[in-house]
Scaffold this motif. Structure first.
Motif, short mmCIF file in Angstrom:
data_model
loop_
_atom_site.label_atom_id
_atom_site.label_comp_id
_atom_site.label_asym_id
_atom_site.label_seq_id
_atom_site.Cartn_x
_atom_site.Cartn_y
_atom_site.Cartn_z
N THR A 91 -2.12 2.03 -4.79
CA THR A 91 -1.83 3.40 -4.36
C THR A 91 -3.15 4.00 -3.93
OG1 THR A 91 -2.19 4.51 -6.49
CG2 THR A 91 0.02 3.58 -6.07
N THR A 92 -3.08 4.96 -3.05
CA THR A 92 -4.27 5.70 -2.66
C THR A 92 -3.89 7.17 -2.58
OG1 THR A 92 -6.01 5.97 -0.99
CG2 THR A 92 -3.90 5.13 -0.20
N GLY A 93 -4.73 7.99 -3.20
CA GLY A 93 -4.48 9.42 -3.22
C GLY A 93 -3.78 9.88 -4.48
N LYS A 138 -14.11 6.16 1.69
CA LYS A 138 -15.39 5.70 1.13
C LYS A 138 -15.22 5.31 -0.34
CE LYS A 138 -20.20 7.18 0.63
NZ LYS A 138 -20.55 7.55 -0.72
N ALA A 139 -14.53 6.14 -1.10
CA ALA A 139 -14.31 5.84 -2.52
C ALA A 139 -13.42 4.62 -2.69
CB ALA A 139 -13.70 7.06 -3.22
N VAL A 140 -12.42 4.46 -1.84
CA VAL A 140 -11.56 3.28 -1.89
C VAL A 140 -12.38 2.01 -1.70
CG1 VAL A 140 -9.73 2.02 -0.65
CG2 VAL A 140 -9.41 4.43 -1.24
N ALA A 141 -13.25 2.01 -0.71
CA ALA A 141 -14.09 0.84 -0.45
C ALA A 141 -14.99 0.53 -1.64
CB ALA A 141 -14.93 1.06 0.81
N ILE A 162 0.86 -1.18 0.00
CA ILE A 162 0.00 0.00 0.00
C ILE A 162 0.90 1.22 0.00
CG2 ILE A 162 -1.77 1.32 1.21
CD1 ILE A 162 -2.64 -1.35 2.54
N LEU A 163 0.68 2.08 -0.98
CA LEU A 163 1.44 3.32 -1.09
C LEU A 163 0.46 4.48 -1.07
CD1 LEU A 163 4.06 4.90 -1.55
CD2 LEU A 163 3.69 4.59 -4.01
N THR A 164 0.55 5.30 -0.05
CA THR A 164 -0.32 6.46 0.08
C THR A 164 0.44 7.70 -0.35
OG1 THR A 164 -1.56 5.44 1.87
CG2 THR A 164 -1.70 7.84 1.68
N ARG A 186 -2.55 14.15 8.90
CA ARG A 186 -3.81 13.48 8.55
C ARG A 186 -3.63 11.97 8.73
NH1 ARG A 186 -5.70 14.77 2.84
NH2 ARG A 186 -6.65 16.56 3.84
N GLU A 187 -4.63 11.36 9.35
CA GLU A 187 -4.62 9.91 9.52
C GLU A 187 -4.90 9.24 8.18
OE1 GLU A 187 -7.19 6.48 11.87
OE2 GLU A 187 -7.64 8.59 12.22
N ASP A 188 -4.18 8.17 7.90
CA ASP A 188 -4.34 7.45 6.63
C ASP A 188 -5.40 6.36 6.77
OD1 ASP A 188 -4.11 6.34 4.16
OD2 ASP A 188 -2.05 5.64 4.40
N ARG A 189 -6.66 6.75 6.69
CA ARG A 189 -7.76 5.79 6.85
C ARG A 189 -7.96 4.94 5.61
NH1 ARG A 189 -12.41 9.65 8.73
NH2 ARG A 189 -12.42 9.52 6.51
N SER A 190 -7.56 5.42 4.43
CA SER A 190 -7.72 4.63 3.20
C SER A 190 -6.85 3.38 3.22
CB SER A 190 -7.40 5.48 1.98
OG SER A 190 -8.37 6.49 1.84
N ALA A 191 -5.67 3.49 3.78
CA ALA A 191 -4.79 2.31 3.87
C ALA A 191 -5.42 1.24 4.76
CB ALA A 191 -3.42 2.71 4.40
N VAL A 192 -6.12 1.66 5.80
CA VAL A 192 -6.81 0.71 6.68
C VAL A 192 -7.91 -0.02 5.91
CG1 VAL A 192 -8.22 0.49 8.77
CG2 VAL A 192 -6.25 2.04 8.75
N VAL A 193 -8.66 0.71 5.09
CA VAL A 193 -9.72 0.11 4.27
C VAL A 193 -9.12 -0.94 3.32
CG1 VAL A 193 -11.46 0.56 2.48
CG2 VAL A 193 -11.24 2.12 4.43
N ILE A 194 -8.02 -0.59 2.69
CA ILE A 194 -7.36 -1.53 1.76
C ILE A 194 -6.88 -2.76 2.52
CG2 ILE A 194 -5.40 -1.88 0.21
CD1 ILE A 194 -5.61 1.21 -0.40
N SER A 195 -6.22 -2.55 3.63
CA SER A 195 -5.69 -3.65 4.42
C SER A 195 -6.79 -4.62 4.85
CB SER A 195 -4.96 -3.09 5.65
OG SER A 195 -4.40 -4.11 6.41
N ASP A 196 -7.91 -4.08 5.29
CA ASP A 196 -9.03 -4.93 5.69
C ASP A 196 -9.61 -5.69 4.49
OD1 ASP A 196 -8.77 -4.10 8.32
OD2 ASP A 196 -10.41 -2.64 8.20
N ALA A 197 -9.72 -5.02 3.36
CA ALA A 197 -10.34 -5.62 2.17
C ALA A 197 -9.51 -6.77 1.59
CB ALA A 197 -10.59 -4.56 1.10
N VAL A 198 -8.19 -6.62 1.55
CA VAL A 198 -7.38 -7.65 0.89
C VAL A 198 -7.38 -8.98 1.65
CG1 VAL A 198 -5.93 -5.99 -0.32
CG2 VAL A 198 -5.16 -6.91 1.89
N ARG A 199 -7.78 -8.96 2.88
CA ARG A 199 -7.89 -10.23 3.63
C ARG A 199 -8.91 -11.16 2.98
NH1 ARG A 199 -8.08 -6.76 8.69
NH2 ARG A 199 -5.88 -6.54 9.22
N HIS A 200 -9.90 -10.58 2.28
CA HIS A 200 -10.95 -11.38 1.63
C HIS A 200 -10.45 -12.12 0.39
CE1 HIS A 200 -13.97 -9.77 4.32
NE2 HIS A 200 -13.53 -8.56 4.05
#
Length: 165
Positions: A68-70, A133-136, A6-8, A18-32
């Motif tokens: 990448t995010t952002g 939200k857009a990342v998800a 993950i590269l922000t 700023r907290e990097d919340r998009s990386a958290v969304v990606i990290s949670d999603a890839v577990r699936h």
């Protein structure tokens, strides 16, 4: 197991503002998809820094998949697609096309994203927006197709045709 990076790209995030919340969304999603985040980095919106981080994750770490995010919008500082295009060897236009097509059903602003996707060596690189939200929403569109693409890149599968019933 899919090794994910993950590269922000975020000026504020890289300065700790700023907290990097998009990386958290990606990290949670890839577990699936049996993904494991093997590398994470946050850099300022600088084309060369983004490109260098992508090269490091693809070449040195040999990751299977990099999100990448952002940095995909219209701001003069949004240069993630340009950095990505500078390092990929082959484009994968279907991924951003699918993201934009489905995202347009949610908001007409989806047409304003400039995200791209491509392959460097045996690594798939995909640009996502910066908003959690857009990342998800984008991951919902593409995630299930990615394991097969990774298998092909790794030489573990050879056909993209749907299995016959």
């Amino acid at each position: 197991m899919i090794r994910v990076g993950i590269l922000t790209a975020s000026d504020k995030g890289s300065r700790g503002e700023r907290e990097d919340r998009s990386a958290v969304v990606i990290s949670d999603a890839v577990r699936h998809i049996d993904g494991n985040v093997a590398a994470y980095k946050i850099v300022p919106d600088e084309r060369e820094l983004i490109a260098a981080a992508l090269r490091e994750m693809a070449d040195d770490l040999a990751l299977d998949l990099i999100f990448t995010t952002g940095g995909t919008g219209f701001s003069p500082r949004d240069v993630t697609p340009e950095a990505t295009l500078a390092v990929v060897e082959r484009l994968v236009p279907g991924i951003p096309e699918a993201i934009r097509a489905e995202s347009m059903k949610i908001t007409p602003r989806a047409m304003l994203t400039r995200g791209t996707a491509g392959i460097r060596g045996k690594t798939l690189i995909i640009n996502l927006p910066g908003s959690p939200k857009a990342v998800a929403e984008c991951l919902d569109v593409i995630l299930q197709a990615l394991p097969h693409g990774i298998e092909i890149l790794k030489g573990q599968a050879g056909e993209c045709a749907r299995p016959e019933k």
